[in-house]
Design an enzyme around this catalytic site. Structure first.
Site, short mmCIF file in Angstrom:
data_model
loop_
_atom_site.label_atom_id
_atom_site.label_comp_id
_atom_site.label_asym_id
_atom_site.label_seq_id
_atom_site.Cartn_x
_atom_site.Cartn_y
_atom_site.Cartn_z
N ARG A 144 0.85 -1.26 -0.15
CA ARG A 144 -0.02 -0.04 0.04
C ARG A 144 0.99 1.26 0.05
NH1 ARG A 144 -3.46 -2.72 -1.61
NH2 ARG A 144 -5.50 -3.11 -0.83
N GLU B 32 -3.25 7.37 -4.28
CA GLU B 32 -3.83 6.65 -5.52
C GLU B 32 -5.16 7.37 -6.09
OE1 GLU B 32 -2.20 2.84 -4.76
OE2 GLU B 32 -4.11 2.02 -5.85
N HIS C 152 -0.85 0.13 -10.17
CA HIS C 152 -1.62 -0.90 -8.93
C HIS C 152 -2.14 -2.12 -9.83
CE1 HIS C 152 -3.81 -1.09 -4.99
NE2 HIS C 152 -3.53 -2.41 -5.23
C1 GLV Z 1 -5.09 -5.39 -3.61
O1 GLV Z 1 -4.20 -4.42 -3.66
C2 GLV Z 1 -5.63 -6.04 -2.66
O2 GLV Z 1 -5.37 -5.78 -1.47
O3 GLV Z 1 -6.15 -7.02 -2.98
#
Ligand code: GLV
Length: 319
Positions: A238, A267, A285
């Site tokens: 993250r 983001e 991402h």
């Molecule tokens: C993606 O970032 C997830 O947490 O599944």
């Protein structure tokens, strides 16, 4: 029949599975659902199947109403969900661990290769139309063999990334809240160390811990300064685990050699200081973005919601 609200587009198989038993209201607009629309739609929901782009907080839970039983996040990370607010209302929150482990580790390793072998720079050079030719010193990167990978957060994705690193001839150290299964550690030759040692000895540091107050800016200016100047930082977990401003400065000033990011602090915005640097590989991402993985995630989220709606324990409750 219960009312299930799905906050964004998910694979049809999961929608069909939910529809076989319940009344499903699935947002399928081309854009992410607006907050107002979401607050309006969740009213009367017994289950919310949420995407990581939606904030599931007390306001949203209250907008749904007291009949809401489950929030099934289609993601392994659940920093978008206020879990205590769910617990206070006896709402079960669930996530999708396991099914995206390999896909995410693949992207982590892809970023390791992009950063250490300068793949993005090479691609941009060709596409720019600039003249180039093979040369002994042309776009030299760093080899991985014999180098050390430091895994921050040795859960399933951290371990899967370590397995890939081992196959590339890397040594593994890791920092984690708890010791991993000794058989797996022995198989990987992985040694548990504290974060300070990990930063000091690693040639590549890859972040895989969950995000929360305890890991906010876990990697900041001080930690970047503690890394080798030849080292690379990879983040597929993250964004806010890494202080992006400090990272942009460290990359610009040569405090570390490079980085690879799949996630960002704000983001989908990316720090402008990163955009102008060549020594950082940037992906939007994509960690779990394969057809198979996204289908697996949506099916697991559907199973989680269905189990709670029929009074059973879901396969993946958030602890
Ligand atoms: C993606 O970032 C997830 O947490 O599944």
């Amino acid at each position: 029949m219960s009312r299930v609200v799905v906050t964004g587009r998910i694979p049809d198989a999961a929608i069909e599975k939910l529809r076989a038993e319940h009344d499903v209201d699935a947002w399928d607009g081309p854009e992410t659902i607006s907050r107002d629309e979401l607050l309006r739609r969740v009213a009367g929901a017994d289950a919310i199947v949420s995407l990581l782009t939606e904030r599931v907080d007390a306001e949203l839970l209250d907008a749904a109403g007291p009949q809401l039983k489950v929030v099934a996040n289609v993601a392994v990370g659940y920093d978008n969900i206020d879990v205590p607010a769910c617990s206070e209302r006896s709402i079960v929150a669930t996530n999708t661990p396991g099914v995206l482990t390999d896909a995410t580790a693949d992207i982590a390793f892809g970023l390791i290769l992009m950063a250490t072998r300068r793949l993005g720079e090479g691609e941009r050079l060709i596409r720019s139309g600039q003249a180039w030719k093979w040369g002994m010193y042309f776009l030299l990167g760093s080899s991985l063999q014999g180098k050390t990978l430091g895994v921050v957060g040795m859960g399933g994705i951290g371990q899967a990334t370590a397995r890939r690193a081992k196959a590339f001839g890397m040594e593994i150290v890791y920092q984690s809240r708890s010791e991993i299964d000794p058989t797996i550690a022995a198989d990987l030759g992985a040694r548990r160390v504290d974060l300070d040692e990990l930063l000091a000895v690693s040639d590549v540091v890859s972040v895989h811990c969950p995000y929360g107050p305890a890991t906010h800016h876990l990697i900041g200016a001080e930690q970047l300064a503690a890394m080798k100047s030849s080292a690379f930082l990879i983040n597929t977990a993250r964004g806010p685990i890494v202080d992006e401003d400090a990272l942009a400065t460290a990359l610009r000033e040569g405090v570390i050699a490079g980085a690879g990011l799949d996630v960002y602090e704000k983001e989908p915005s990316v720090h402008p200081g990163l955009l102008e640097l060549d020594n950082v590989a940037l992906l939007p991402h994509l960690g779990s973005a394969t057809v198979e993985t996204r289908t697996g995630m949506a099916m697991l989220a559907a199973d989680n919601a269905l189990a709670v709606l029929s009074g059973e324990r879901p396969p993946a409750p958030i602890a």
